[in-house]
Scaffold this active site. Structure first.
Site, PDB file in Angstrom:
ATOM      1  CG  LEU A 186     -11.053 -22.208  35.263  1.00  0.00           C
ATOM      2  CD1 LEU A 186     -10.292 -23.447  36.349  1.00  0.00           C
ATOM      3  CD2 LEU A 186     -10.316 -22.230  33.872  1.00  0.00           C
ATOM      4  CE1 TYR A 207     -20.631 -28.175  14.692  1.00  0.00           C
ATOM      5  CE2 TYR A 207     -20.611 -27.045  12.822  1.00  0.00           C
ATOM      6  CZ  TYR A 207     -20.739 -26.991  14.085  1.00  0.00           C
ATOM      7  OH  TYR A 207     -21.262 -25.939  14.730  1.00  0.00           O
ATOM      8  CG  ASP A 250     -18.881 -33.647  24.821  1.00  0.00           C
ATOM      9  OD1 ASP A 250     -19.577 -34.073  25.890  1.00  0.00           O
ATOM     10  OD2 ASP A 250     -18.331 -32.531  25.402  1.00  0.00           O
ATOM     11  CG  HIS A 281     -26.601 -25.476  22.440  1.00  0.00           C
ATOM     12  ND1 HIS A 281     -25.712 -24.723  22.931  1.00  0.00           N
ATOM     13  CD2 HIS A 281     -27.913 -24.965  22.365  1.00  0.00           C
ATOM     14  CE1 HIS A 281     -26.239 -23.693  23.259  1.00  0.00           C
ATOM     15  NE2 HIS A 281     -27.424 -23.863  23.248  1.00  0.00           N
ATOM     16  CB  ALA A 298     -15.282 -29.138  35.837  1.00  0.00           C
ATOM     17  CB  CYS A 313     -30.838 -38.948   4.516  1.00  0.00           C
ATOM     18  SG  CYS A 313     -32.040 -39.259   5.817  1.00  0.00           S
ATOM     19  CB  THR A 368     -21.883 -22.757  30.756  1.00  0.00           C
ATOM     20  OG1 THR A 368     -22.317 -21.981  29.624  1.00  0.00           O
ATOM     21  CG2 THR A 368     -22.791 -22.465  31.995  1.00  0.00           C
ATOM     22  CB  SER A 369     -18.759 -18.185  28.971  1.00  0.00           C
ATOM     23  OG  SER A 369     -19.681 -18.388  27.995  1.00  0.00           O
TER      24      SER A 369
HETATM   25  C1  BJW Z   1     -14.055 -24.395  32.936  1.00  0.00           C
HETATM   26  C2  BJW Z   1     -12.861 -25.380  33.026  1.00  0.00           C
HETATM   27  C3  BJW Z   1     -12.695 -26.242  33.942  1.00  0.00           C
HETATM   28  C4  BJW Z   1     -12.937 -23.626  31.310  1.00  0.00           C
HETATM   29  N1  BJW Z   1     -13.634 -26.201  34.887  1.00  0.00           N
HETATM   30  N2  BJW Z   1     -14.797 -24.440  34.088  1.00  0.00           N
HETATM   31  C5  BJW Z   1     -30.680 -12.171  24.126  1.00  0.00           C
HETATM   32  C6  BJW Z   1     -31.631 -13.034  24.430  1.00  0.00           C
HETATM   33  C7  BJW Z   1     -31.946 -14.415  23.985  1.00  0.00           C
HETATM   34  C8  BJW Z   1     -31.102 -14.699  22.903  1.00  0.00           C
HETATM   35  C9  BJW Z   1     -30.553 -13.792  22.114  1.00  0.00           C
HETATM   36  C10 BJW Z   1     -29.933 -12.562  22.801  1.00  0.00           C
HETATM   37  N3  BJW Z   1     -28.990 -11.926  22.228  1.00  0.00           N
HETATM   38  C11 BJW Z   1     -28.741 -12.711  21.027  1.00  0.00           C
HETATM   39  C12 BJW Z   1     -29.491 -14.020  21.217  1.00  0.00           C
HETATM   40  C13 BJW Z   1     -29.464 -15.259  20.247  1.00  0.00           C
HETATM   41  C14 BJW Z   1     -28.272 -16.072  20.479  1.00  0.00           C
HETATM   42  C15 BJW Z   1     -27.054 -15.677  21.475  1.00  0.00           C
HETATM   43  O1  BJW Z   1     -27.408 -15.880  22.620  1.00  0.00           O
HETATM   44  N4  BJW Z   1     -26.240 -14.999  21.079  1.00  0.00           N
HETATM   45  C16 BJW Z   1     -25.297 -14.564  22.166  1.00  0.00           C
HETATM   46  C17 BJW Z   1     -24.001 -14.216  21.195  1.00  0.00           C
HETATM   47  C18 BJW Z   1     -25.868 -13.094  22.748  1.00  0.00           C
HETATM   48  N5  BJW Z   1     -28.937 -17.322  20.618  1.00  0.00           N
HETATM   49  C19 BJW Z   1     -29.146 -18.152  19.757  1.00  0.00           C
HETATM   50  O2  BJW Z   1     -29.425 -17.809  18.588  1.00  0.00           O
HETATM   51  C20 BJW Z   1     -29.864 -19.516  20.395  1.00  0.00           C
HETATM   52  N6  BJW Z   1     -31.218 -19.584  19.937  1.00  0.00           N
HETATM   53  C21 BJW Z   1     -32.230 -18.809  20.369  1.00  0.00           C
HETATM   54  O3  BJW Z   1     -32.084 -17.911  20.920  1.00  0.00           O
HETATM   55  O4  BJW Z   1     -33.702 -19.130  19.651  1.00  0.00           O
HETATM   56  C22 BJW Z   1     -34.666 -18.092  19.986  1.00  0.00           C
HETATM   57  C23 BJW Z   1     -35.188 -18.343  21.260  1.00  0.00           C
HETATM   58  C24 BJW Z   1     -35.748 -17.477  22.007  1.00  0.00           C
HETATM   59  C25 BJW Z   1     -36.618 -17.718  23.307  1.00  0.00           C
HETATM   60  C26 BJW Z   1     -36.191 -18.786  23.870  1.00  0.00           C
HETATM   61  C27 BJW Z   1     -35.602 -19.905  23.168  1.00  0.00           C
HETATM   62  C28 BJW Z   1     -34.907 -19.732  21.964  1.00  0.00           C
HETATM   63  C29 BJW Z   1     -28.955 -20.557  19.671  1.00  0.00           C
HETATM   64  C30 BJW Z   1     -27.764 -20.577  20.302  1.00  0.00           C
HETATM   65  C31 BJW Z   1     -26.949 -21.632  19.541  1.00  0.00           C
HETATM   66  C32 BJW Z   1     -25.559 -21.799  20.170  1.00  0.00           C
HETATM   67  N7  BJW Z   1     -24.562 -22.833  19.563  1.00  0.00           N
HETATM   68  C33 BJW Z   1     -23.467 -23.096  20.025  1.00  0.00           C
HETATM   69  C34 BJW Z   1     -22.917 -24.094  18.851  1.00  0.00           C
HETATM   70  C35 BJW Z   1     -23.299 -25.332  19.002  1.00  0.00           C
HETATM   71  C36 BJW Z   1     -22.845 -26.454  18.131  1.00  0.00           C
HETATM   72  C37 BJW Z   1     -21.278 -26.501  18.535  1.00  0.00           C
HETATM   73  O5  BJW Z   1     -20.815 -27.059  19.308  1.00  0.00           O
HETATM   74  O6  BJW Z   1     -20.484 -26.159  17.407  1.00  0.00           O
HETATM   75  O7  BJW Z   1     -23.464 -23.770  21.277  1.00  0.00           O
HETATM   76  S1  BJW Z   1     -22.447 -21.521  20.120  1.00  0.00           S
HETATM   77  C38 BJW Z   1     -21.394 -22.165  21.514  1.00  0.00           C
HETATM   78  O8  BJW Z   1     -21.718 -21.391  22.693  1.00  0.00           O
HETATM   79  C39 BJW Z   1     -21.931 -23.691  21.675  1.00  0.00           C
HETATM   80  C40 BJW Z   1     -22.088 -23.655  23.136  1.00  0.00           C
HETATM   81  O9  BJW Z   1     -23.052 -24.734  23.789  1.00  0.00           O
HETATM   82  C41 BJW Z   1     -22.512 -22.040  23.571  1.00  0.00           C
HETATM   83  C42 BJW Z   1     -22.033 -21.885  25.018  1.00  0.00           C
HETATM   84  O10 BJW Z   1     -20.707 -22.069  25.216  1.00  0.00           O
HETATM   85  P1  BJW Z   1     -20.127 -22.529  26.648  1.00  0.00           P
HETATM   86  O11 BJW Z   1     -20.403 -23.966  26.884  1.00  0.00           O
HETATM   87  O12 BJW Z   1     -20.642 -21.742  27.821  1.00  0.00           O
HETATM   88  O13 BJW Z   1     -18.532 -22.536  26.209  1.00  0.00           O
HETATM   89  P2  BJW Z   1     -17.516 -21.216  26.700  1.00  0.00           P
HETATM   90  O14 BJW Z   1     -16.255 -21.164  25.869  1.00  0.00           O
HETATM   91  O15 BJW Z   1     -18.308 -19.777  26.262  1.00  0.00           O
HETATM   92  O16 BJW Z   1     -17.416 -21.079  28.119  1.00  0.00           O
HETATM   93  C43 BJW Z   1     -16.656 -21.921  29.049  1.00  0.00           C
HETATM   94  C44 BJW Z   1     -16.600 -21.899  30.350  1.00  0.00           C
HETATM   95  O17 BJW Z   1     -15.943 -22.830  31.209  1.00  0.00           O
HETATM   96  C45 BJW Z   1     -15.772 -20.549  30.742  1.00  0.00           C
HETATM   97  O18 BJW Z   1     -16.583 -19.613  31.714  1.00  0.00           O
HETATM   98  C46 BJW Z   1     -14.459 -21.111  31.472  1.00  0.00           C
HETATM   99  O19 BJW Z   1     -14.109 -20.286  32.376  1.00  0.00           O
HETATM  100  C47 BJW Z   1     -15.054 -22.496  31.822  1.00  0.00           C
HETATM  101  N8  BJW Z   1     -14.120 -23.409  31.949  1.00  0.00           N
HETATM  102  N9  BJW Z   1     -12.161 -24.762  31.801  1.00  0.00           N
HETATM  103  C48 BJW Z   1     -14.750 -25.373  35.028  1.00  0.00           C
HETATM  104  N10 BJW Z   1     -11.892 -27.022  33.643  1.00  0.00           N
END
Ligand code: BJW
Length: 237
Positions: A206, A56, A98, A113, A223, A140, A180-181
């Site tokens: 995308l 980080y 960011d 997040h 985007a 802190c 977002t994916s």
């Molecule tokens: C472009 C482009 C261009 C490229 N123009 N587009 C089932 C149901 C509910 C929960 C779960 C479940 N199964 C498992 C879970 C739990 C888990 C989860 O989801 N796991 C999955 C693997 C299935 N979730 C959690 O643990 C979350 N907490 C939780 O569920 O708590 C309980 C709860 C219950 C009920 C209600 C509420 C809560 C917490 C999730 C935390 C995610 N953390 C991260 C790291 C954050 C810190 C860091 O940055 O390091 O967050 S992981 C990472 O993924 C980060 C992102 O925010 C997140 C999403 O990623 P994102 O943004 O979608 O990026 P990519 O790379 O995946 O996609 C990019 C997209 O852009 C692609 O589609 C490209 O095509 C596109 N693209 N260039 C337009 N130029």
């Protein structure tokens, strides 16, 4: 849509890709360079805090050298002009850690997040603005304990202020998902929730996301091109 007033926009890593910030799931993206279990879970942090703090620290330093792109700038313009209309509301819910929405000038931004430029103290639980490194265990600013961690939401942790997000979704006329994916919950479920609440849905990405079939409309492309065009359409209403 005849009466469009309340808009909820969800953004993901794709909106910052053209600013030079790595996405997570692309070829060569962050999750190909690091194991999720090691750097994005509380268990990984407990096992090897230096690895996680270093990961980080690097991203925190890098993000401060990046700049908003035309997609961030267009959303900031939409936020400013839409929110100035009487009884019109807009909320940008970003999964990104960011600060490019804010640096583009957007005011109504919710970081579900967390934020790279913030520190969370595991002793006093206070959040403090943070631009430097954490690896040397600085104190802190509030309680002076050397127990800071990145103020980000890892797998297994609860995203910030879900009630604020669902409150906005319930009142929304339109839900738009950008860059977002659709692989990570609960954000990946917002489109389904919105549909069930009778909210119109639009995807700008995308490529088709995992939940693409749930969207009323999908537009595919970078985007930096799709978002300014869509913003012009909305502001012309
Ligand atoms: C472009 C482009 C261009 C490229 N123009 N587009 C089932 C149901 C509910 C929960 C779960 C479940 N199964 C498992 C879970 C739990 C888990 C989860 O989801 N796991 C999955 C693997 C299935 N979730 C959690 O643990 C979350 N907490 C939780 O569920 O708590 C309980 C709860 C219950 C009920 C209600 C509420 C809560 C917490 C999730 C935390 C995610 N953390 C991260 C790291 C954050 C810190 C860091 O940055 O390091 O967050 S992981 C990472 O993924 C980060 C992102 O925010 C997140 C999403 O990623 P994102 O943004 O979608 O990026 P990519 O790379 O995946 O996609 C990019 C997209 O852009 C692609 O589609 C490209 O095509 C596109 N693209 N260039 C337009 N130029």
């Amino acid at each position: 849509m005849s009466d469009l007033r309340n808009i909820v926009i969800l953004t993901g890593a794709g909106i910052s890709a053209e600013s030079g910030i790595d996405t997570f799931r692309a070829d060569g993206g962050l999750w190909e360079q690091h194991r999720i279990e090691d750097v994005a879970t509380p268990e990984g942090f407990a096992r090897d805090p230096d690895l996680v703090l270093g990961f980080y620290d690097q991203r925190r330093a890098a993000v401060q050298t990046k700049h908003p792109n035309p997609a961030h700038i267009a959303l900031a313009r939409l936020d400013r002009e839409w929110s100035a209309r009487p009884n019109h509301n807009l909320l940008i819910v970003t999964q990104n850690v960011d600060d490019l929405h804010e640096r583009a000038g957007a005011a109504h931004v919710h970081h579900m997040h967390g934020e790279l430029l913030s520190a969370l103290c595991t002793s006093c639980e206070m959040r403090s603005p943070w631009t430097g490194a954490m690896i040397e265990r600085p104190p802190c600013p509030m309680c002076k304990a050397p127990t800071l961690r990145p103020d980000v939401v890892w797998f297994g942790e609860m995203p910030y202020q879900m009630d604020r997000i669902y409150g906005a979704l319930r009142n929304a006329d339109l839900f738009v998902s950008i860059g977002t994916s659709g692989a990570v919950y609960p954000a990946a479920g917002f489109v389904r929730d919105a549909r069930e609440m009778g909210v119109e849905t639009l995807e700008l990405n995308l490529e088709r996301s995992e939940g693409s079939a749930w969207f009323g409309e999908s537009r595919l492309g970078p985007a930096s091109e799709l978002v300014p065009t869509w913003v012009d359409e909305v502001l012309a209403r």
